[in-house]
Write a protein that holds these residues in place. Structure first.
Motif, mmCIF file in Angstrom:
data_model
loop_
_atom_site.group_PDB
_atom_site.id
_atom_site.type_symbol
_atom_site.label_atom_id
_atom_site.label_comp_id
_atom_site.label_asym_id
_atom_site.label_seq_id
_atom_site.Cartn_x
_atom_site.Cartn_y
_atom_site.Cartn_z
ATOM 1 N N UNK A 169 0.776 -1.226 0.000
ATOM 2 C CA UNK A 169 0.000 0.000 0.000
ATOM 3 C C UNK A 169 0.811 1.281 0.000
ATOM 4 N N UNK A 170 2.145 1.179 0.089
ATOM 5 C CA UNK A 170 2.959 2.387 0.174
ATOM 6 C C UNK A 170 2.863 3.220 -1.103
ATOM 7 N N UNK A 171 2.887 2.561 -2.272
ATOM 8 C CA UNK A 171 2.827 3.312 -3.528
ATOM 9 C C UNK A 171 1.485 4.031 -3.675
ATOM 10 N N UNK A 172 0.421 3.444 -3.140
ATOM 11 C CA UNK A 172 -0.864 4.130 -3.139
ATOM 12 C C UNK A 172 -0.825 5.391 -2.298
ATOM 13 N N UNK A 173 -0.107 5.334 -1.171
ATOM 14 C CA UNK A 173 0.069 6.518 -0.333
ATOM 15 C C UNK A 173 0.813 7.610 -1.094
ATOM 16 N N UNK A 174 1.880 7.223 -1.771
ATOM 17 C CA UNK A 174 2.676 8.193 -2.535
ATOM 18 C C UNK A 174 1.811 8.858 -3.608
ATOM 19 N N UNK A 175 0.976 8.075 -4.283
ATOM 20 C CA UNK A 175 0.125 8.614 -5.347
ATOM 21 C C UNK A 175 -0.901 9.598 -4.804
ATOM 22 N N UNK A 176 -1.519 9.272 -3.682
ATOM 23 C CA UNK A 176 -2.536 10.167 -3.150
ATOM 24 C C UNK A 176 -1.898 11.443 -2.605
ATOM 25 N N UNK A 177 -0.681 11.353 -2.095
ATOM 26 C CA UNK A 177 0.027 12.544 -1.620
ATOM 27 C C UNK A 177 0.409 13.433 -2.802
ATOM 28 N N UNK A 178 0.805 12.820 -3.898
ATOM 29 C CA UNK A 178 1.096 13.587 -5.116
ATOM 30 C C UNK A 178 -0.151 14.336 -5.574
ATOM 31 N N UNK A 179 -1.299 13.654 -5.539
ATOM 32 C CA UNK A 179 -2.564 14.300 -5.901
ATOM 33 C C UNK A 179 -2.848 15.479 -4.970
ATOM 34 N N UNK A 180 -2.651 15.308 -3.666
ATOM 35 C CA UNK A 180 -2.909 16.379 -2.704
ATOM 36 C C UNK A 180 -2.004 17.573 -2.955
ATOM 37 N N UNK A 181 -0.727 17.316 -3.217
ATOM 38 C CA UNK A 181 0.224 18.427 -3.436
ATOM 39 C C UNK A 181 -0.110 19.205 -4.704
ATOM 40 N N UNK A 182 -0.364 18.499 -5.788
ATOM 41 C CA UNK A 182 -0.623 19.167 -7.066
ATOM 42 C C UNK A 182 -1.953 19.916 -7.067
ATOM 43 N N UNK A 183 -2.922 19.407 -6.321
ATOM 44 C CA UNK A 183 -4.256 20.022 -6.299
ATOM 45 C C UNK A 183 -4.497 20.875 -5.063
ATOM 46 N N UNK A 184 -3.413 21.070 -4.280
ATOM 47 C CA UNK A 184 -3.475 21.926 -3.088
ATOM 48 C C UNK A 184 -4.604 21.511 -2.125
ATOM 49 N N UNK A 185 -4.751 20.197 -1.953
ATOM 50 C CA UNK A 185 -5.707 19.659 -0.986
ATOM 51 C C UNK A 185 -5.008 19.576 0.376
ATOM 52 N N UNK A 186 -5.606 20.116 1.429
ATOM 53 C CA UNK A 186 -4.971 20.015 2.758
ATOM 54 C C UNK A 186 -4.607 18.564 3.075
ATOM 55 N N UNK A 187 -3.388 18.376 3.567
ATOM 56 C CA UNK A 187 -2.852 17.022 3.764
ATOM 57 C C UNK A 187 -2.116 16.935 5.086
ATOM 58 N N UNK A 188 -2.292 15.804 5.772
ATOM 59 C CA UNK A 188 -1.515 15.506 6.978
ATOM 60 C C UNK A 188 -0.976 14.096 6.855
ATOM 61 N N UNK A 189 0.336 13.963 6.996
ATOM 62 C CA UNK A 189 0.975 12.655 6.996
ATOM 63 C C UNK A 189 1.526 12.344 8.372
ATOM 64 N N UNK A 190 1.178 11.191 8.894
ATOM 65 C CA UNK A 190 1.630 10.779 10.216
ATOM 66 C C UNK A 190 2.501 9.546 10.064
ATOM 67 N N UNK A 191 3.706 9.572 10.643
ATOM 68 C CA UNK A 191 4.608 8.425 10.634
ATOM 69 C C UNK A 191 4.896 7.994 9.188
ATOM 70 N N UNK A 192 4.405 6.841 8.764
ATOM 71 C CA UNK A 192 4.650 6.387 7.397
ATOM 72 C C UNK A 192 4.067 7.365 6.387
ATOM 73 N N UNK A 193 2.964 8.021 6.734
ATOM 74 C CA UNK A 193 2.373 9.015 5.848
ATOM 75 C C UNK A 193 3.309 10.193 5.613
ATOM 76 N N UNK A 194 4.004 10.617 6.655
ATOM 77 C CA UNK A 194 5.000 11.680 6.519
ATOM 78 C C UNK A 194 6.180 11.207 5.661
ATOM 79 N N UNK A 195 6.628 9.991 5.915
ATOM 80 C CA UNK A 195 7.744 9.457 5.125
ATOM 81 C C UNK A 195 7.363 9.334 3.659
ATOM 82 N N UNK A 196 6.127 8.926 3.375
ATOM 83 C CA UNK A 196 5.665 8.829 1.996
ATOM 84 C C UNK A 196 5.644 10.198 1.325
ATOM 85 N N UNK A 197 5.327 11.241 2.100
ATOM 86 C CA UNK A 197 5.322 12.599 1.553
ATOM 87 C C UNK A 197 6.726 13.026 1.129
ATOM 88 N N UNK A 198 7.722 12.659 1.912
ATOM 89 C CA UNK A 198 9.111 12.994 1.568
ATOM 90 C C UNK A 198 9.544 12.233 0.320
#
Length: 512
Positions: free
Chosen positions: A382-411
């Motif tokens: 599921x990690x690649x799915x996290x990366x994809x949804x974070x990419x969508x949030x960044x490009x579309x300026x959707x408010x995003x919070x990543x916790x632990x693995x979510x933060x690492x996926x954002x990096x």
């Protein structure tokens, strides 16, 4: 020495056990009693006993046991400890979650040291004495934020009475009840099913019978039911178990777990319990709690309020217990801001493969959300799915919070798509020297055992000024936040990420 002499002279003990089936809500019942006692001005502490052989919950699958709740001191505990914190506003320690693994480890360590002076070490008295000593010593630990010694200890025994694995805990309770006398009370959470419109009392009667076989007699029955107990049901149970009918409490389904203290108040349970303990009866001050409950209920159903849909994109979304603290945090925030909320749980694996049956529907749900939250987890699934949804949030300026693995996926997402490092990943998932491991193993992590080897507990974090985090933390220069991870941003890539525009608004004291 009498165990009672080791307990603070003013402290009372209420033990809460379950019978018939698990999952009846012992933790909610006990937390609600504690909330009610606090509203009467009494200070409380809480201990959870789990009869499994694990040392703690740290290595347990969230699918099997729900989330791992991390305490301030780094204890990895059962999610009921989170209930205690939310209901009681206390800060328990890892000793407040006693497991069979912990007590066995303690006993074996003492035996190897020769502490038993050549005795044959047995379940009774050595193990049961160790359990009693653990409970009494932990009970005197200050857990309230005002550093006040507790006047009432709430003690929850996991599982159900009659389970093979928990028999010695009930023997320890029996010893404790004999030592404390009227300072000890026992509550049993029972089940009253409804079949054909009739409330059935046999499961409750058999549960009490099982408890009597341990040498313990319950003082109170907390009867779980779909609807309020009928007067005839209460009388029948009271007569069959030889308890006053006022001690048969109808714990019917509530609109929210946070409503249970108010239900107990309406039944006058605070007076009943305080009278049983010989403590002064006080009028509970529950108006603030009642207002909170009403706000909470309103925010879950009043669509006329300002609304917010949060997409929770994670690895363990099948059960709400796996992310219970996140669900509760969103509920509490919504109640505070009087905002209608929806939580859309999405499995991150459904966002990865276009050929998947769930792919289009999952992305439709992501795009319907006002904000995206990606929580923690372990493993590559599921990690690649996290990366994809974070990419969508960044490009579309959707408010995003990543916790632990979510933060690492954002990096990782930023490194791949902004710094043009297509092989960027975490050292958790790749051992290849050709990959750009922008997330690396923390220096303090030691190899070998998985349990207890993460960064755990409240950690000092310095907040960069003029950042969103600084605004959210009221311009505080530093905060204490709880951690549970063994990976961090690699120092080798830190400057490149910063130069590429990624803002790290919080750092630990080593890097600040």
């Amino acid at each position: 020495m009498n165990p009672g002499s080791r307990l603070k002279s003013e402290m009372r003990v209420l033990a809460v056990c379950g019978c018939t089936v698990s999952g009846l809500g012992k933790g909610t019942t006990m937390s609600s009693i504690g909330r009610l006692l606090k509203s009467c001005g009494y200070s409380v502490t809480a201990i959870k006993v789990d009869p499994y052989l694990n040392i703690d919950a740290g290595t347990m699958s969230p699918f099997e046991h729900g989330e791992v709740f991390v305490l301030e001191d780094g204890g990895e505990c059962d999610l009921d400890l989170g209930n205690y914190e939310r209901f009681l506003d206390i800060a328990p320690t890892c000793r407040h979650n006693l497991t069979t693994g912990k007590i066995f480890e303690h006993i074996i360590h003492q035996e190897r040291k020769g502490s038993f002076l050549g005795k044959t070490v047995q379940i009774v008295p050595h193990l049961t004495d160790a359990i009693v000593n653990w409970i009494l010593s932990t009970a005197s630990t200050r857990v309230e934020h005002q550093y006040k010694h507790a006047e009432v200890l709430l003690l929850e025994i996991g599982g159900s009475v009659g389970d093979l694995e928990s028999g010695f805990y009930y023997e320890a309770l029996r010893q404790l009840s004999q030592a404390l006398g009227e300072k000890f009370a026992l509550g049993l959470v029972t089940y009253v099913p409804e079949i054909g419109g009739t409330q059935k009392t046999k499961p409750t009667q058999h549960g009490v019978k099982q408890m009597l076989m341990t040498g313990l007699r319950p003082d109170f029955l907390f009867c779980r039911a779909d609807s309020p107990l009928k007067e005839s049901t209460i009388v029948k149970i009271a007569n069959s178990v030889q308890l006053p009918k006022e001690h048969i409490l109808s714990m019917h389904n509530a609109r929210s777990p946070y409503e249970v203290p108010l239900i107990l108040e309406k039944m006058g349970f605070h007076d009943i319990l305080l009278n049983r303990f010989g403590l002064e009866s006080r009028e509970p001050k529950t108006q603030e709690w009642a207002n909170f409950v009403e706000n909470l209920l309103q925010c879950s159903k009043d669509t006329e309020l300002p609304h917010c849909k949060v997409a929770l994109v994670g690895k363990y979304t099948g059960e709400t217990d796996t992310y219970v603290s996140i669900y509760e945090a969103i509920k509490h925030a919504a109640a505070y801001y009087k905002c209608y909320y929806e939580i859309i749980a999405i499995d991150s694996t459904d966002l990865e493969e276009e050929s998947s049956e769930c792919f289009e529907k999952a992305w439709e749900r992501v795009k319907a959300a006002d904000a995206i939250l990606v929580p923690g987890g372990f493993g590559s699934r599921g990690f690649e799915g996290m990366v994809k949804v974070i990419n969508y949030a960044r490009l579309n300026k959707v408010p995003f919070l990543g916790i632990c693995l979510g933060f690492q996926a954002a990096v990782v997402e930023y490194a791949r798509n902004v710094l043009n490092l297509p092989t960027a990943t975490s050292s958790e998932f790749s051992k290849s020297h050709s990959d750009e491991k922008v997330i690396s193993t923390m220096e303090e992590h030691h190899g070998g055992d998985l349990g207890g080897t993460l960064r755990l507990g409240a950690t000092l974090n310095f907040i960069a000024p003029s950042t969103l985090a600084s605004k959210l933390y009221n311009k505080a220069g530093f905060v204490l936040e709880r951690h549970r991870h063994r990976y961090e941003v690699s120092g080798e890539y830190l400057n490149a990420l910063r130069e590429g525009g990624l803002i790290f608004s919080g750092e630990d004291n080593e890097h600040a």
